[in-house]
Design an enzyme around this catalytic site. Sequence first.
Site, short mmCIF file in Angstrom:
data_model
loop_
_atom_site.label_atom_id
_atom_site.label_comp_id
_atom_site.label_asym_id
_atom_site.label_seq_id
_atom_site.Cartn_x
_atom_site.Cartn_y
_atom_site.Cartn_z
N TYR A 1 0.81 -1.22 0.00
CA TYR A 1 0.00 0.00 0.00
C TYR A 1 0.85 1.27 0.00
O TYR A 1 0.46 2.29 -0.55
CB TYR A 1 -0.87 0.05 1.25
CG TYR A 1 -1.92 -1.00 1.38
CD1 TYR A 1 -2.96 -1.10 0.46
CD2 TYR A 1 -1.91 -1.89 2.45
CE1 TYR A 1 -3.95 -2.06 0.60
CE2 TYR A 1 -2.90 -2.85 2.60
CZ TYR A 1 -3.93 -2.93 1.68
OH TYR A 1 -4.90 -3.88 1.83
N THR B 1 -2.71 -6.36 -6.87
CA THR B 1 -2.59 -5.30 -5.88
C THR B 1 -2.95 -5.82 -4.49
O THR B 1 -3.63 -6.84 -4.34
CB THR B 1 -3.53 -4.13 -6.20
OG1 THR B 1 -4.89 -4.50 -5.88
CG2 THR B 1 -3.44 -3.72 -7.65
N ASP B 2 -2.52 -5.09 -3.48
CA ASP B 2 -3.02 -5.38 -2.14
C ASP B 2 -4.49 -4.99 -2.10
O ASP B 2 -5.01 -4.28 -2.96
CB ASP B 2 -2.20 -4.63 -1.09
CG ASP B 2 -2.09 -5.40 0.22
OD1 ASP B 2 -3.01 -6.20 0.51
OD2 ASP B 2 -1.11 -5.21 0.94
N TRP B 3 -5.18 -5.43 -1.06
CA TRP B 3 -6.64 -5.37 -1.04
C TRP B 3 -7.15 -3.94 -0.78
O TRP B 3 -6.79 -3.30 0.19
CB TRP B 3 -7.16 -6.33 0.03
CG TRP B 3 -7.56 -7.67 -0.52
CD1 TRP B 3 -8.74 -8.32 -0.29
CD2 TRP B 3 -6.81 -8.53 -1.38
NE1 TRP B 3 -8.77 -9.51 -0.97
CE2 TRP B 3 -7.60 -9.67 -1.65
CE3 TRP B 3 -5.55 -8.46 -1.97
CZ2 TRP B 3 -7.18 -10.71 -2.47
CZ3 TRP B 3 -5.12 -9.50 -2.79
CH2 TRP B 3 -5.92 -10.60 -3.04
#
Length: 666
Positions: A263, A299-301
């Site tokens: 992030y 991607t991260d969540w």
Amino acid sequence: MSTPSRFPYQDESLAVEQRVEDLLSRMTLEDKTGLLFHPIATIGDVEAEGLLGTPSMRSLLDKRINHFNILQAPTTRAITEWHNAVQAEVAKTTLGIPVTISSDPRHSFANNPATSFTAGPFSQWPEPLGFAAIGDEALVQRWADIVRREYVAVGIRVALHPQIDLATEPRWARASATFGQDSDVTSRLGVAYIRGLQGKTVGPQSVSAMAKHFPGGGPQKDGEDPHFEYGREQVYPGGQFELHLAPFKAAIAAGVGQMMPYYGMPVGTEFEEVGFSFNKQIVTGLLREQLGFDGIVCTDWGILSRTFWGVEDLSYEDRMFKAFDAGVDQFGGEYAPEVLAGLVRNGRVSQDRLDTSVRRLLREKFLLGLVDRPTVDVAAAEQLVGTPAAREEGLAAQAAAQTLLINRDGAAHLPLNKQLKVYVEGMDPNSLAGRANVVASVEDADVAILRIVAPWEQRTGELDFFFHAGSLDFTPDQVEHIRAIAAAAPTVVDVYLDRPAILTPLQDLPVSLLVNFGSTDEAFVRVAFGEAEPKGRLPFEIPSSMAAVLASRPDVPSDTADPAYPYGAGLDYDDWTPAAAPTDDERAATTVEQKSGPRFDPETVLLGALLDDPQGAAILNSVAPDLSDNPMMEMVRAMPFSTVIAMAGDADPAQIAQLKAAIAAI
């Protein structure tokens, strides 16, 4: 059973690339865009609303989404039957593209719900920090191989791990899921873990590994995590960007299938100051072009809907375009393929660019064998998941990771003699059966045993509750309590370290000191009584004070002045020979005295301890009858009851007070 071949992509005899191209040619725009989203799924009724306010599985499947991350792990049968039911649903569609199920780490005995999920039916091992403390690559590969077998059995085919960040900032809340502060150790153990999950190449019995968090989480400004706006900055005052990148280079060389950027946004570097998934210099320039990675980048969540650092002023659509243009293939935690379809229709995203990502995701489905054998054998899974042998291996690893820092002379010298009178706090007294007699008062004890956890600052906020962040100092009251116990009886203290707690106040106390990185009471007592040997060495430096932490550089390992314990510290037992495990007769002969007064402190007792206690469960069920069946329950069992209650923002304060009073009266 294999799906009958109607189209070339269903023909197992054809090359993977040929099958990919045939399937790609038959896909609509909606089929393609649905493939590029990877939201959370809820195990259970496909028509029911999902966890955390997410849509139902039915609505997600209707959007052609077919990658899902599961948070729950109720039972082996529940997971496998749900998995097969979902595969049956997608088999009814025109192309029948099977779903791919992923999971965050869930094979560790953890006290920090922010870093991994409850093991549930799976075998339990130490956290990755524990494997770093042991330092055995073969053991890590063995662990990952068991993770692979248990995942494949229930239908989980993508692991959202290993986390190969470096734990160089002592306050960072996600250190426990790393392999510690050392770049070389992390590289070696990370590669061993990838080999255990994937094998030499990804195939039908593999779990695809998603290494995270590229190009290396860990050097977080002030130790705060970029799940939150106040922790969005990633800084390199020591100039150690390449040190943090090194484990990812090793993972790429080992053939890791997927990569997840973090992030955070780099500050004060040559790179654009936006979150890493929005950063074309990072994803395309560094990862793709310089390092040659051609696997999947997910991607991260929630980067489009929640953690869009550096691009706060952009619209949802523009954030999606920027991340896709940066080079990502898939959006974790998002479920808006219609927005991506709109970007294609209006010409901002080309069909060629879309197809590049679709090919990568399809190729992995074929390599994993999902297109040919999408379902799993429920009965076989129940026989394979969490076997007694795997659980015993996990216990042995938990015990080996225990790290001895102080071994005082006298009655508390480790390993302890059997049949002592022992006073305990922070553990189940019944775990000492066959080894010691448990007394209710420390004044009556030959030895006291305290199991405690590293301190953290309890934060407020929807997600902040789950993170062990902030100060590493024990409170004066905590230190004084330990001091009082140690004054009354020779004492053994065991500290769970998900972060490097300030142990300085304990060094001058007359205590033997152990630390652990995720271990059950059974694993601990095996070490305490000499049935197993503590083999751990600290995987990170232990600072001497918070002042030293504040003065250190977050990207530099071992950067605190005059540490209480250096990286790699740890003692061996003197002339150790294994003690025999207790016999049934010895277990039956030992006694456990019940303490007088309240059994639970409503401010500190863990929710799981109350749910496991008949009286505690009855009290909770009287006010929340459906509590034990709540799908979020396994995520919060390891949290203090008072913290979980505080998360219910609309709860009646008077009712909370009554509930706490009832618990205190048990």
